[in-house]
Write a protein that holds these residues in place. Structure first.
Motif, PDB file in Angstrom:
ATOM      1  N   GLY A  66      44.280  18.242  43.201  1.00  0.00           N
ATOM      2  CA  GLY A  66      44.808  19.529  42.765  1.00  0.00           C
ATOM      3  C   GLY A  66      44.359  19.894  41.366  1.00  0.00           C
ATOM      4  N   TYR A  67      44.335  18.904  40.463  1.00  0.00           N
ATOM      5  CA  TYR A  67      43.883  19.180  39.099  1.00  0.00           C
ATOM      6  C   TYR A  67      42.416  19.597  39.073  1.00  0.00           C
ATOM      7  N   ARG A  68      41.639  19.063  39.996  1.00  0.00           N
ATOM      8  CA  ARG A  68      40.233  19.478  40.062  1.00  0.00           C
ATOM      9  C   ARG A  68      40.130  20.950  40.466  1.00  0.00           C
ATOM     10  N   ILE A  69      40.986  21.385  41.391  1.00  0.00           N
ATOM     11  CA  ILE A  69      41.008  22.799  41.768  1.00  0.00           C
ATOM     12  C   ILE A  69      41.405  23.663  40.573  1.00  0.00           C
ATOM     13  N   VAL A  70      42.398  23.196  39.813  1.00  0.00           N
ATOM     14  CA  VAL A  70      42.826  23.927  38.610  1.00  0.00           C
ATOM     15  C   VAL A  70      41.660  24.072  37.634  1.00  0.00           C
ATOM     16  N   ALA A  71      40.956  22.965  37.372  1.00  0.00           N
ATOM     17  CA  ALA A  71      39.829  23.002  36.436  1.00  0.00           C
ATOM     18  C   ALA A  71      38.717  23.921  36.944  1.00  0.00           C
ATOM     19  N   GLU A  72      38.406  23.837  38.225  1.00  0.00           N
ATOM     20  CA  GLU A  72      37.358  24.680  38.794  1.00  0.00           C
ATOM     21  C   GLU A  72      37.718  26.158  38.681  1.00  0.00           C
ATOM     22  N   THR A  73      38.994  26.474  38.876  1.00  0.00           N
ATOM     23  CA  THR A  73      39.421  27.874  38.802  1.00  0.00           C
ATOM     24  C   THR A  73      39.306  28.418  37.385  1.00  0.00           C
ATOM     25  N   PHE A  74      39.709  27.621  36.407  1.00  0.00           N
ATOM     26  CA  PHE A  74      39.540  28.052  35.019  1.00  0.00           C
ATOM     27  C   PHE A  74      38.057  28.180  34.674  1.00  0.00           C
ATOM     28  N   MET A  75      37.238  27.236  35.159  1.00  0.00           N
ATOM     29  CA  MET A  75      35.811  27.285  34.869  1.00  0.00           C
ATOM     30  C   MET A  75      35.192  28.566  35.412  1.00  0.00           C
ATOM     31  N   LYS A  76      35.538  28.937  36.649  1.00  0.00           N
ATOM     32  CA  LYS A  76      34.996  30.157  37.245  1.00  0.00           C
ATOM     33  C   LYS A  76      35.450  31.400  36.470  1.00  0.00           C
ATOM     34  N   THR A  77      36.688  31.384  36.005  1.00  0.00           N
ATOM     35  CA  THR A  77      37.198  32.524  35.244  1.00  0.00           C
ATOM     36  C   THR A  77      36.455  32.668  33.921  1.00  0.00           C
ATOM     37  N   ILE A  78      36.228  31.548  33.250  1.00  0.00           N
ATOM     38  CA  ILE A  78      35.502  31.573  31.974  1.00  0.00           C
ATOM     39  C   ILE A  78      34.054  31.981  32.200  1.00  0.00           C
ATOM     40  N   ARG A  79      33.428  31.414  33.225  1.00  0.00           N
ATOM     41  CA  ARG A  79      32.025  31.727  33.512  1.00  0.00           C
ATOM     42  C   ARG A  79      31.842  33.222  33.777  1.00  0.00           C
ATOM     43  N   THR A  80      32.735  33.802  34.551  1.00  0.00           N
ATOM     44  CA  THR A  80      32.655  35.225  34.854  1.00  0.00           C
ATOM     45  C   THR A  80      32.821  36.071  33.584  1.00  0.00           C
ATOM     46  N   ALA A  81      33.757  35.682  32.738  1.00  0.00           N
ATOM     47  CA  ALA A  81      34.002  36.443  31.506  1.00  0.00           C
ATOM     48  C   ALA A  81      32.795  36.372  30.557  1.00  0.00           C
ATOM     49  N   ILE A  82      32.186  35.202  30.459  1.00  0.00           N
ATOM     50  CA  ILE A  82      30.998  35.052  29.609  1.00  0.00           C
ATOM     51  C   ILE A  82      29.850  35.870  30.185  1.00  0.00           C
ATOM     52  N   GLN A  83      29.673  35.779  31.497  1.00  0.00           N
ATOM     53  CA  GLN A  83      28.595  36.501  32.166  1.00  0.00           C
ATOM     54  C   GLN A  83      28.733  37.998  31.983  1.00  0.00           C
ATOM     55  N   ASN A  84      29.971  38.486  31.943  1.00  0.00           N
ATOM     56  CA  ASN A  84      30.223  39.915  31.787  1.00  0.00           C
ATOM     57  C   ASN A  84      30.248  40.366  30.326  1.00  0.00           C
ATOM     58  N   GLY A  85      30.001  39.450  29.425  1.00  0.00           N
ATOM     59  CA  GLY A  85      29.974  39.817  28.012  1.00  0.00           C
ATOM     60  C   GLY A  85      31.351  39.914  27.386  1.00  0.00           C
ATOM     61  N   GLN A  86      32.387  39.376  28.057  1.00  0.00           N
ATOM     62  CA  GLN A  86      33.745  39.495  27.544  1.00  0.00           C
ATOM     63  C   GLN A  86      34.081  38.411  26.536  1.00  0.00           C
ATOM     64  N   PHE A  87      33.590  37.196  26.768  1.00  0.00           N
ATOM     65  CA  PHE A  87      33.801  36.092  25.830  1.00  0.00           C
ATOM     66  C   PHE A  87      32.479  35.797  25.138  1.00  0.00           C
ATOM     67  N   TYR A  88      32.569  35.484  23.856  1.00  0.00           N
ATOM     68  CA  TYR A  88      31.359  35.128  23.113  1.00  0.00           C
ATOM     69  C   TYR A  88      31.755  34.326  21.897  1.00  0.00           C
TER      70      TYR A  88
END
Length: 505
Positions: A483-505
């Motif tokens: 379950g913790y791996r799913i939690v980590a993967e979900t946060f990773m995907k959220t961060i990756r999407t935000a960086i890709q969209n120029g939201q996080f830098y």
């Protein structure tokens, strides 16, 4: 209007040398033609996709995986880049030598080590090395004789940017401090120097842009696509090349001995290269939205976030393998981010078992002031829903915490409250109802503040049989290791999407 300042502190003079400068060799040249090859890495599968510049041959190799980070270098000194990886769990380096196709394995580093390979001893081979951000220790294995070297240089707020700034053929210890724009460099020829070149919104991208054999100070502002370069031979210049959805990937792609200004748009896998030899643009499609350009893994200069993970026992890691932070989701997330996105990502576990949102609201400011995170992940509410705290109170506390986070300049992600179960050991029926009733408010809160939501509840419950596969049965309200791996993967995907969209830098 910003004012860009270049201040020189200490005995520092930029002088064009009349002596012949050593040639700067490309670090992503897999075919030995003295040109960096377009290369991307897919962490989910460990695939390397190389477009060889010598003959346009397309190569695919497998070396790595979800939590294994590729590293760049010519570790055998044959003039060609070797495929290599670093595994932070145990400090394992795996090098596929291009000279004889043999696999070489070393151990150097630990879970706190960030890979910073470079030629520190000047023998023409890349040395394996790690930088420990919170101890400021550099651990280097000299390839010339196999000896070890340990240096203390930098501090927790700095990014390691080793490069040969004095042109003697040896990489110098160096760090960049984003908050002040200061570069701290220990040159092997000239000693310690502090140089102010940059500001908080830029990323360091040192490289030899003028071809004199010395790495130049350079920064990239992703907000407006501007490069600021202070050539050790040519002086200061700027170039607008990029936009907020790209990442810097400088390299010598045209083989003229100078680093070309280049960016990569991850969402469509497109390279934009300004060729220094011809002063003309080059565009290439090589990659896709889940692939990362190899240049992003060059010592973390162009990417990386300090992430504060704030929450209760689920953040702390209760019911994971050790029921402690070592095996909690923040530790897994750190390894995933480094492998998937390149750069130096660091996570800080600020989990407090049993905490309600009112307690988190009081505790958060000290963590923000101490850690000074680039990004803060907030996941709380599990204990409130157990004690039937009114939804309006939970929402008020979460909003207050998010305002605290955003007020410091940190980015924020808000997570939905993870699910709980009822079994023969625990009856959490009412708590489960409270969580389902409150989670839609998470999206309302995040939407009103313009921040992303990490759908933790949704990701866990989407797995068939999640009640037994992903939840710790004795407590019935914590994830297990899966379950913790799913939690980590979900946060990773959220961060990756935000960086890709120029939201996080």
């Amino acid at each position: 209007m910003k004012t860009y300042v270049l201040a020189l502190i200490g005995l520092l003079t930029f002088v064009a040398s009349s002596l012949a400068a050593p040639v700067t060799r490309p670090t992503m040249d897999f075919d030995g033609d003295n040109r960096d090859d377009l290369t991307v890495y897919a962490s989910e599968t460990g695939d390397w996709y190389i477009n060889r510049s010598g003959n346009n041959q397309l190569l695919r190799f497998v070396l790595g995986g979800m939590e294994v980070q590729p590293v760049i270098g010519d570790f055998d000194g044959d003039g060609r880049a070797d495929r290599a990886t670093y595994r932070p769990q145990d400090g394992r380096w795996t090098i596929a030598r291009s000279s004889d196709n043999q696999i070489q394995i070393f151990t150097l580093g630990n879970v706190n080590g960030l890979p910073v390979p470079a030629d520190y001893d000047g023998d023409g081979k890349t040395d394996i090395a790690v930088f420990e951000r919170f101890t400021s220790l550099w651990r280097i294995r000299n390839s010339s004789n196999g000896s070890g070297r340990v240096e203390s240089f930098g501090w927790s707020e700095t990014t390691p940017v080793p490069a040969d700034f004095d042109g003697d053929g040896r990489a110098d210890l160096a760090v960049f401090h984003r908050a002040s724009g200061n570069w701290y460099i220990f040159k092997s020829q000239q000693g310690f120097q502090v140089i102010n070149f940059g500001y908080n919104q830029v990323r360091p991208v040192p490289a030899d842009y003028d071809g004199d054999g010395k790495a130049d100070l350079a920064v990239f502002d992703r907000n407006n696509g501007t490069w600021f370069i202070f050539g050790s031979r040519t002086g200061f210049r700027t170039l607008n090349w990029g936009f907020n959805k790209v990442r810097p990937v400088p390299g010598d792609y045209d083989g003229d001995g100078k680093a070309d200004i280049a960016v990569y748009q991850r969402e469509i896998g497109r390279w934009y290269i300004w060729q220094s030899g011809s002063q003309t643009p080059r565009f290439a499609n090589w990659g896709w939205n889940l692939a990362t350009p190899l240049a992003s893994y060059r010592n973390g200069g162009g990417e990386g976030l300090l992430v504060l993970c704030f929450g209760d026992s689920i953040t702390y890691g209760t019911s994971s393998a050790c029921s402690c932070p070592t095996t909690g989701y923040p530790a897994i997330l750190k390894r995933m981010l480094g492998a998937a996105l390149g750069g130096h990502f660091e996570t800080v576990n600020a989990g407090n078992p049993g905490e309600q949102t009112s307690e988190g609201r009081a505790r958060l400011p000290s963590w923000l002031s101490t850690v000074k995170p680039d990004l803060t992940i907030l996941m709380e509410g599990t204990n409130d829903t157990f004690f039937n705290v009114p939804g309006n109170t939970i929402e008020s506390n979460l909003r207050a915490m998010l305002n605290q986070i955003l007020g410091t300049g940190s980015h924020a992600i808000l997570a939905t409250i993870p699910p709980v179960i009822t079994n023969s050991q625990r009856d959490r029926t009412v708590q489960a109802q409270n969580i389902r009733a409150f989670n839609p408010r998470i999206y309302t809160i995040a939407g009103s503040l313009g921040i992303p939501v990490a759908p933790i509840y949704e990701a866990i419950t989407a797995v068939p049989g999640w009640e037994t596969k992903l939840i710790d049965q004795p407590t019935a309200n914590h994830p297990n290791d899966a379950g913790y791996r799913i939690v980590a993967e979900t946060f990773m995907k959220t961060i990756r999407t935000a960086i890709q969209n120029g939201q996080f830098y």
